[in-house]
Motif scaffolding. Structure first.
Motif, PDB file in Angstrom:
ATOM      1  N   ASP A  49       0.757  43.433 -46.013  1.00 60.60           N
ATOM      2  CA  ASP A  49       0.888  44.887 -46.035  1.00 60.60           C
ATOM      3  C   ASP A  49       2.290  45.354 -45.617  1.00 60.60           C
ATOM      4  N   ARG A  50       2.969  44.530 -44.821  1.00 62.50           N
ATOM      5  CA  ARG A  50       4.226  44.974 -44.226  1.00 62.50           C
ATOM      6  C   ARG A  50       5.473  44.329 -44.803  1.00 62.50           C
ATOM      7  N   TYR A  51       5.354  43.189 -45.499  1.00 64.32           N
ATOM      8  CA  TYR A  51       6.556  42.418 -45.793  1.00 64.32           C
ATOM      9  C   TYR A  51       7.575  43.186 -46.634  1.00 64.32           C
ATOM     10  N   ARG A  52       7.119  44.093 -47.510  1.00 66.23           N
ATOM     11  CA  ARG A  52       8.065  44.847 -48.346  1.00 66.23           C
ATOM     12  C   ARG A  52       9.010  45.694 -47.493  1.00 66.23           C
ATOM     13  N   ASP A  53       8.546  46.100 -46.313  1.00 64.57           N
ATOM     14  CA  ASP A  53       9.372  46.942 -45.448  1.00 64.57           C
ATOM     15  C   ASP A  53      10.634  46.222 -44.971  1.00 64.57           C
ATOM     16  N   TYR A  54      10.643  44.885 -45.058  1.00 65.82           N
ATOM     17  CA  TYR A  54      11.744  44.107 -44.500  1.00 65.82           C
ATOM     18  C   TYR A  54      12.653  43.502 -45.573  1.00 65.82           C
ATOM     19  N   ASP A  60      17.234  36.358 -45.676  1.00 67.84           N
ATOM     20  CA  ASP A  60      16.477  35.348 -46.398  1.00 67.84           C
ATOM     21  C   ASP A  60      15.024  35.453 -45.954  1.00 67.84           C
ATOM     22  N   ILE A  61      14.161  34.592 -46.495  1.00 66.57           N
ATOM     23  CA  ILE A  61      12.731  34.720 -46.212  1.00 66.57           C
ATOM     24  C   ILE A  61      12.408  34.400 -44.757  1.00 66.57           C
ATOM     25  N   LEU A  62      13.126  33.469 -44.136  1.00 70.62           N
ATOM     26  CA  LEU A  62      12.861  33.172 -42.730  1.00 70.62           C
ATOM     27  C   LEU A  62      13.229  34.361 -41.860  1.00 70.62           C
ATOM     28  N   GLY A 124      11.378  39.316 -53.582  1.00 72.21           N
ATOM     29  CA  GLY A 124      11.628  38.091 -52.829  1.00 72.21           C
ATOM     30  C   GLY A 124      13.073  37.651 -52.915  1.00 72.21           C
ATOM     31  N   PRO A 125      13.489  36.765 -52.010  1.00 72.36           N
ATOM     32  CA  PRO A 125      14.867  36.283 -51.982  1.00 72.36           C
ATOM     33  C   PRO A 125      15.194  35.462 -53.229  1.00 72.36           C
ATOM     34  N   PRO A 126      16.377  35.660 -53.816  1.00 71.79           N
ATOM     35  CA  PRO A 126      16.726  34.975 -55.055  1.00 71.79           C
ATOM     36  C   PRO A 126      16.599  33.459 -54.990  1.00 71.79           C
ATOM     37  N   GLU A 127      17.111  32.831 -53.944  1.00 71.94           N
ATOM     38  CA  GLU A 127      17.076  31.368 -53.872  1.00 71.94           C
ATOM     39  C   GLU A 127      15.640  30.851 -53.859  1.00 71.94           C
ATOM     40  N   GLY A 149      14.308  43.978 -53.839  1.00 73.59           N
ATOM     41  CA  GLY A 149      14.479  43.872 -52.402  1.00 73.59           C
ATOM     42  C   GLY A 149      15.823  43.264 -52.054  1.00 73.59           C
ATOM     43  N   TYR A 150      16.456  42.611 -53.035  1.00 73.12           N
ATOM     44  CA  TYR A 150      17.772  42.004 -52.858  1.00 73.12           C
ATOM     45  C   TYR A 150      18.740  42.499 -53.937  1.00 73.12           C
ATOM     46  N   ASP A 151      18.341  42.367 -55.207  1.00 70.75           N
ATOM     47  CA  ASP A 151      19.158  42.915 -56.292  1.00 70.75           C
ATOM     48  C   ASP A 151      19.033  44.433 -56.370  1.00 70.75           C
TER      49      ASP A 151
END
Length: 228
Positions: A49-54, A60-62, A124-127, A149-151
């Motif tokens: 529910d929250r990950y998009r906020d970050y 990166d994902i970590l 999500g992160p490109p790599e 979220g990155y691009d």
């Protein structure tokens, strides 16, 4: 497929649409709490529910998980360091897993590659996202890959869809988006003016999904068999 004859672009989501981890997130999170020596104080749904906020503010994902897990753990009344330790353990456990294509993913993408220009729009992160595409053998199938979220801003914003269509030299009226999430994929496609195909990740499908997709299918494999 029985879409209007002027359809020239099909775009896909990635996670839980074309691929998945070999173990579900709830099991990995439970193991991560145990490995970190922390009593589990929130569930995987809270993270989803929250990950998009970050997405916009993480490197990166970590880093994203450390921020999110830390906030969730503080909200549950524990130290931030405990949440960050769980994030580190989650990362270690995820690294040990396999990425697997969902049934029909390769066949459908290969079929559509001969009929349409293809794009991938994923939060999500490109790599990390490109590594997943390589793992399932689809890294050379898409003319454009937008890591929202990155691009751009993350889905459900219209921006990642707009960018993909610009790069594919198309318009919303000539494009279809396929994804598993109502709140991210279907909402984003509607905001950007694309037709949408919803393929739920679970069998628990509401009778009146909100927002309403253009089409609802039970699996990727149904895409290859018209009409839909």
């Amino acid at each position: 497929m029985t879409e209007p004859t002027d359809t020239d672009v099909v775009c896909f989501d990635l996670d839980d649409t074309l691929c998945t981890y070999s173990q579900d997130g709830a099991a990995v999170l439970s193991a991560a709490f145990e490995r970190a020596g922390v009593s589990q104080c929130w569930d995987i749904g809270a993270y989803y529910d929250r990950y998009r906020d970050y997405l916009a503010d993480s490197t990166d994902i970590l880093d994203l998980r450390r921020q999110c897990f830390g906030d969730l753990t503080v909200a549950a009344g524990h130290d931030r360091a405990a949440g960050e330790a769980v994030a580190d353990a989650f990362e270690e456990l995820r690294d040990q897993e396999r990425i697997e294509p969902l049934p029909g993913a390769r066949r459908v993408v290969d079929q559509f590659a001969g009929e349409y220009r293809l794009g991938l729009i994923t939060n999500g992160p490109p790599e990390m996202q490109r590594t997943k595409l390589e793992a399932i053998g689809l890294d050379d199938r898409f003319e454009t890959v937008v890591c929202a979220g990155y691009d751009t801003a993350p889905k459900p914003a219209a921006e990642p869809f707009d960018l993909a269509l610009e790069q594919l030299e198309s318009t919303p009226e000539r494009a279809v988006y396929i994804g598993n999430s109502l709140s991210s994929d279907i909402a984003g496609a509607r905001t950007a003016g694309l037709r949408s195909v919803w393929i739920p990740a679970t069998g628990d499908v509401p009778s009146e999904p909100t927002p309403e997709p253009t089409h609802t299918l039970g699996s990727l494999e149904e895409l290859a068999t018209p009409p839909w």
